[in-house]
Design a protein around this motif. Structure first.
Motif, short mmCIF file in Angstrom:
data_model
loop_
_atom_site.label_atom_id
_atom_site.label_comp_id
_atom_site.label_asym_id
_atom_site.label_seq_id
_atom_site.Cartn_x
_atom_site.Cartn_y
_atom_site.Cartn_z
N SER A 1 9.73 10.19 -4.29
CA SER A 1 8.84 9.58 -5.28
C SER A 1 9.60 9.50 -6.60
N PRO A 2 9.64 8.33 -7.23
CA PRO A 2 10.47 8.16 -8.43
C PRO A 2 10.03 9.04 -9.61
N VAL A 3 11.00 9.34 -10.47
CA VAL A 3 10.73 10.15 -11.67
C VAL A 3 9.76 9.41 -12.58
N VAL A 4 10.07 8.14 -12.83
CA VAL A 4 9.16 7.30 -13.60
C VAL A 4 8.56 6.33 -12.60
N SER A 5 7.23 6.23 -12.59
CA SER A 5 6.64 5.39 -11.56
C SER A 5 5.25 4.93 -11.98
N THR A 6 4.63 4.17 -11.12
CA THR A 6 3.26 3.73 -11.43
C THR A 6 2.29 4.90 -11.33
N ARG A 7 2.77 6.00 -10.73
CA ARG A 7 1.94 7.22 -10.64
C ARG A 7 2.35 8.26 -11.67
N ASN A 8 3.54 8.08 -12.19
CA ASN A 8 4.05 9.03 -13.17
C ASN A 8 4.54 8.20 -14.36
N ARG A 9 3.58 7.79 -15.19
CA ARG A 9 3.87 6.76 -16.18
C ARG A 9 4.54 7.29 -17.44
N LEU A 10 5.23 6.40 -18.13
CA LEU A 10 5.88 6.73 -19.41
C LEU A 10 4.77 6.93 -20.45
N ASP A 11 4.97 7.90 -21.36
CA ASP A 11 3.91 8.07 -22.35
C ASP A 11 4.19 7.29 -23.64
N GLY A 12 5.16 6.41 -23.60
CA GLY A 12 5.42 5.58 -24.78
C GLY A 12 6.87 5.16 -24.79
N ASP B 1 0.85 -1.21 0.00
CA ASP B 1 0.00 0.00 0.00
C ASP B 1 0.87 1.24 0.00
N TYR B 2 1.92 1.21 0.84
CA TYR B 2 2.82 2.37 0.92
C TYR B 2 3.60 2.53 -0.39
N MET B 3 4.01 1.41 -0.97
CA MET B 3 4.74 1.46 -2.24
C MET B 3 3.84 2.06 -3.33
N ASP B 4 2.55 1.71 -3.29
CA ASP B 4 1.61 2.29 -4.27
C ASP B 4 1.52 3.80 -4.09
N GLU B 5 1.53 4.21 -2.83
CA GLU B 5 1.47 5.65 -2.53
C GLU B 5 2.66 6.38 -3.16
N LEU B 6 3.85 5.73 -3.05
CA LEU B 6 5.06 6.35 -3.60
C LEU B 6 5.15 6.17 -5.12
N GLY B 7 4.42 5.18 -5.62
CA GLY B 7 4.50 4.87 -7.06
C GLY B 7 5.57 3.85 -7.39
N VAL B 8 6.04 3.11 -6.38
CA VAL B 8 7.09 2.11 -6.60
C VAL B 8 6.44 0.76 -6.95
N HIS B 9 6.88 0.17 -8.04
CA HIS B 9 6.36 -1.15 -8.41
C HIS B 9 7.19 -2.24 -7.74
N VAL B 10 6.51 -3.17 -7.06
CA VAL B 10 7.23 -4.27 -6.40
C VAL B 10 6.78 -5.59 -7.01
N GLU B 11 7.75 -6.42 -7.36
CA GLU B 11 7.41 -7.69 -7.99
C GLU B 11 8.14 -8.84 -7.29
N ALA B 12 7.36 -9.81 -6.79
CA ALA B 12 7.97 -11.03 -6.25
C ALA B 12 8.16 -11.96 -7.44
N CYS B 13 9.37 -12.00 -7.99
CA CYS B 13 9.62 -12.73 -9.24
C CYS B 13 9.64 -14.24 -9.00
N THR B 14 9.43 -15.01 -10.06
CA THR B 14 9.40 -16.47 -9.90
C THR B 14 10.80 -17.07 -9.94
N SER B 15 11.77 -16.28 -10.34
CA SER B 15 13.16 -16.76 -10.27
C SER B 15 14.08 -15.55 -10.37
#
Ligand code: SF4
Ligand code: SF4
Length: 709
Positions: A201-212, A60-74
């Motif tokens: 808060s990151p420059v590129v993030s889930t809240r500040n998305r790339l436009d392409g 929830d806090y990561m979403d607030e900051l816009g940080v994407h977290v992934e528990a990878c499979t390997s």
């Protein structure tokens, strides 16, 4: 995962000027957020699991900051995730246990290092090296060198670790190169404090998305011919000098002065605390970091900065390099730098220290004493010799008092669902003989030890079935491969099952479906029981709610497939024997289903204590042994190995053999009863129900039983 990280998540939210207290690995996690990381991934494994576990729970806090977290499979998927930083100014961090994880990630890492990065990337490696290590003892250093990625090895001090994380991202960006940071077990768990900064808060993030995609398409960012040839040149001609410049300009390495100006110690940052303790024991350092010998601390162990090495060594007669593990990459590089500069300082390192294995305090004191004896006989280091003598005599005294202690190999948790499978295998082996067993990484590897002693090879996570491919066709008896559900999803499905099917292989595969990646802390898998099912199962013995593994195997073409409840030893033995002896060709898979007891207990404990505090009736099952009936042959123990099933003195003065007994801690998994039944053991086991907050009926029954007992 039922464990809660409430306190840790609170620490991650600290702002400017607040004091962070905690462990090294949590400090790294906080430093990532202070560095404006856009995305974090990784694969769990000690000693860095905590980083990802806390971040996943702080979603929830990561979403607030816009940080994407992934528990990878390997680790391979985690490494490939860093591809986001090739084209975009996004900072990324991933983590895993090294060396094993780095091996798995190697392909993606090579390509990443070749293409280079625009956004800073940091790979946090749990360097599982030394006496507490559980994997093949190799160093990550070789990977850093062969791919030309930079390797940090920070001094285990929280403020230094945090600074190195922050500077690590800058170094990565200044040299367009991925940066690795190795943290030994002690660095991950070292406790301390530092003054925190507010998270960015990151420059590129889930809240500040790339436009392409990038406006300018740059072919050179693909690790593909002909770009790869230019990229290789860039590594040594541009990126390496840029990195060395940055390391020097930002003082990433540290120098500590000392009065013995003619001598010098060059140490990997991670070994600094151990070195200081050894020097204190030798009477050459104080408790506050003051030392008589000048020290050059390599917080960056690759690349070295020749100018710094030369300036540190210029006026010295002798240099000692402290570098743990083999081969001596750093020492060789320093030797080259000194030779090229025509410096005549005598160089020591592996000639005074052992080549392979951890540099613990004893080894450090011994090696330093040798160095001092040759180059500083005027220094009084006799306190070190006295300390070594006292350690030696303490060990001798302990050996005299205790004799040879019995080995205490690690084993399954009490009530583990994997233990009954090996009981069944042991029983069947009495009929059909012992097969070749390929083990895998995971809790089930405990079965390699007594009392099961099953397991002939161990070649990596998810590799058991693949590693049986060469043995099977040459064996008269079918081979057995054991794999956890964690290993199955990590690598086993493709490297093992798909390869076996493609090659029309044979053999038996047992998949321990306990619901989680248990050995690393019960992290979730794609086949973990859904939350709703776990909720429903709170008061029950287990939760079986997911068929993803079975559906995947059937979809891939596995024809012989059975799912068996582990605790039913009789059914497990019958199915296993059928798999081993059937005339049917092809892979035979037994999905051994039983929820990880550790996770189950974590769920049950708060539920039971809530029931108790509310005065509600609770029932706990416990097994016991009737000491009058127990024959004292201990076949039950040889079939189970449960730590709560042990022995005690025989109460019968006419019998000498100790009897079996179940001590407190039995979780009532039922294996004792099942084994007694399946192996037709003596009828000494009984099942009891321990009732707390009994009801009227319980009290009445108790009274009646007391009267007739
Ligand atoms: S963690 Fe779970 S699977 Fe591993 S030994 Fe303990 S109970 Fe068994
Ligand atoms: S029933 Fe037996 S195997 Fe299970 S926890 Fe109790 S003592 Fe251990």
């Amino acid at each position: 995962m039922e464990r809660q990280f409430t306190e840790e998540i609170r620490s991650l939210k600290l702002g400017d000027g607040e004091i962070f207290h905690g462990e090294g690995i949590l400090a790294v996690t906080k430093a990532l957020l202070q560095s404006g990381v856009s995305y974090v991934g990784g694969y769990q494994g000690a000693p860095v699991s905590h980083l990802l576990d806390v971040m996943v729970q702080a979603r929830d806090y990561m979403d607030e900051l816009g940080v994407h977290v992934e528990a990878c499979t390997s680790e391979a998927s985690a490494a490939a995730m860093l591809g986001a930083s090739i084209n975009y100014p996004a900072r990324g961090a991933v983590t895993w246990k090294s060396i094993v994880g780095t091996n798995v990630a190697a392909d993606a890492l090579s390509y990443l290092a070749s293409a280079g990065v625009m956004g800073g990337t940091l790979i946090v490696l749990g360097e599982d090296y030394g006496e507490g290590g559980v994997v093949a003892q190799e160093r990550s250093h070789a990977f850093a060198m062969k791919s030309m990625m930079w390797l940090l090895d920070p001094r285990p001090n929280l403020a230094t670790i945090v600074e190195q994380v922050e500077k690590g991202f800058e170094l990565s960006e200044a040299s367009n190169t991925p940066v690795m940071m190795e943290l030994r077990i002690r660095a991950c768990h070292v406790r301390g404090s530092f003054v925190s900064k507010k998270n960015i808060s990151p420059v590129v993030s889930t809240r500040n998305r790339l436009d392409g995609p990038p406006k300018e398409w740059i072919y050179d960012r693909l690790a593909h011919p002909p770009a790869i040839f230019r990229q290789e040149k860039l590594k040594s001609d541009v990126r390496l000098p840029a990195a060395r410049r940055f390391i020097q300009e930002h003082n990433l390495n540290e120098r500590f002065p000392g009065s013995e100006a003619g001598l010098g110690i060059i140490v990997q940052g991670g070994l600094y605390n151990g070195l200081m303790r050894a020097l204190r024991l030798l009477g050459l350092a104080d408790d506050f970091g003051g030392c008589q010998l000048p020290i050059y601390v390599l917080n960056v162990v690759y690349p070295l900065v020749p100018e710094e090495v030369i300036s540190f060594s210029r006026s010295k007669q002798a240099i000692l390099v402290l570098e743990e593990g083999q081969p001596e990459f750093i020492e060789q590089e320093i030797a080259t730098a000194l030779r090229r500069a025509d410096l005549q300082a005598k160089l020591h390192g592996k000639d005074l220290f052992h080549m392979a294995g951890e540099y613990h305090t004893e080894a450090m004191v011994r090696g330093l004493a040798r160095f001092l004896a040759q180059h500083a006989p005027h220094l009084d280091a006799s306190s070190g010799s006295r300390w070594l003598e006292s350690v030696k005599s303490m060990k001798e005294k302990a050996a005299t008092l205790l004799g040879t202690l019995p080995q205490r190999p690690p084993t399954f948790c009490v009530g583990c669902p994997e233990r009954p499978v090996f009981s069944a295998m042991k029983l069947v082996a009495q009929d059909i003989g012992r097969p070749h067993v390929s083990m895998d990484v995971g809790c089930h590897a405990f079965a390699s030890f007594e009392p099961f002693s099953q397991g002939n090879t161990l070649l990596g996570y998810g590799m058991s079935l693949a590693s049986a491919a060469g043995v099977g066709p040459m064996s008269a008896r079918r081979t057995v491969s054991v794999m956890g559900d964690g290993g199955f999803w990590h690598n086993g499905l493709l490297s093992g099952v798909a390869s076996n099917l493609l090659n029309k292989g044979d053999g038996v595969l047992i998949i321990m479906k306990n619901g989680y990646a248990s050995a690393t802390g019960t992290q979730e898998l794609i086949s973990s029981p859904p939350d709703a099912a776990r909720e429903v199962a709170v008061g029950r013995s287990s939760v079986h709610a997911d068929r993803t593994i079975e559906d995947t195997l059937a979809g891939l073409g596995v024809k012989w497939l059975r799912t068996i409840n582990n605790y039913n030893v009789g059914a497990m033995a019958k199915t296993y024997k059928e798999a081993m002896t059937t005339g049917e060709k092809g892979l035979k898979v037994i999905v051994a289903e039983g929820e990880c007891q550790l996770e189950r207990q974590r769920r049950l404990r708060p539920f039971v204590s809530r029931q108790l505090s509310e005065g509600k009736r609770t029932v706990r099952v416990k097994y016991g042994v009737d000491e009058d009936t127990c024959t004292g042959d201990h076949s039950c123990i040889r079939l189970s190995g449960c730590p709560t099933l042990t022995v005690k003195d025989n109460p019968d003065p006419l019998r000498r053999d100790p009897v079996a007994t179940v001590i407190d801690g039995c979780v009532g998994c039922g294996l004792c009863g099942e084994n007694a039944h399946a192996a037709v053991l003596c009828p000494s086991f009984y099942r009891a129900e321990v009732i707390q907050n009994p009801g009227l009926l319980d009290k009445f029954l108790f009274k009646m039983r007391s009267v007739f007992a």
